[in-house]
Design a protein around this motif. Structure first.
Motif, PDB file in Angstrom:
ATOM      1  N   SER A   1       0.869  -1.178   0.000  1.00  0.00           N
ATOM      2  CA  SER A   1       0.000   0.000   0.000  1.00  0.00           C
ATOM      3  C   SER A   1       0.906   1.229   0.000  1.00  0.00           C
ATOM      4  O   SER A   1       2.103   1.145   0.281  1.00  0.00           O
ATOM      5  N   GLU A   2       0.322   2.367  -0.285  1.00  0.00           N
ATOM      6  CA  GLU A   2       1.076   3.625  -0.322  1.00  0.00           C
ATOM      7  C   GLU A   2       1.673   3.913   1.063  1.00  0.00           C
ATOM      8  O   GLU A   2       2.820   4.362   1.174  1.00  0.00           O
ATOM      9  N   GLU A   3       0.940   3.621   2.102  1.00  0.00           N
ATOM     10  CA  GLU A   3       1.404   3.862   3.476  1.00  0.00           C
ATOM     11  C   GLU A   3       2.615   2.967   3.801  1.00  0.00           C
ATOM     12  O   GLU A   3       3.603   3.429   4.371  1.00  0.00           O
TER      13      GLU A   3
END
Length: 144
Positions: free
Chosen positions: A32-34
């Motif tokens: 994920s981007e996080e």
């Protein structure tokens, strides 16, 4: 069913086909981007820590050189000390002691053998000298 339940918990080493699967996996698309941002931050932090450790190590190495210079220790002295210690360590080994003892004994035997050969040669020359002197002094041995 049990094999499926283990899944990622398998402790067996990767096989060739497993390595190919891992190598061809597209991990960035799986994150994920996080998670991606967290990993980038961790990467930057690790790189900074490595740089700091290199700087600290370099400073300590410079300090070490300074102390050695103040103590009068240089590369040549260290090499002499290392050589002396290594030579001493080698001389105290059982193999060295046995070899030294054997060679010493062989040297003594060789010296005795050469001495005996020298004595025998000297005796032969002495006998020859006596024989020559004796034949010259005897009138019957002279040719007329």
């Amino acid at each position: 069913m049990e094999a499926q339940a283990r899944g990622l918990l398998e402790t067996e080493p990767l096989q060739g086909r497993d390595e190919d699967t891992v190598a061809s996996a597209d991990f960035p698309s799986m994150l994920s981007e996080e998670e991606r941002e967290e990993l980038k931050a961790e990467l930057v932090q690790l790189e900074d820590e490595i740089t700091t450790l290199r700087q600290v190590l370099s400073a300590k190495e410079r300090h070490l050189v300074e102390i050695k210079q103040k103590l009068g220790m240089n590369l040549m002295n260290e090499l002499k000390q290392n050589f002396s210690k290594s030579w001493h360590d080698m001389q105290t080994t059982t193999a060295y002691k046995k070899t030294h003892e054997t060679l010493s004994h062989a040297g003594q035997k060789a010296t005795a053998a050469f001495s005996n050969v020298g004595t025998a040669i000297s005796k032969k020359f002495g006998d020859m000298s006596y024989s020559i002197r004796h034949s010259i002094s005897m009138p019957a041995m002279r040719r007329k």
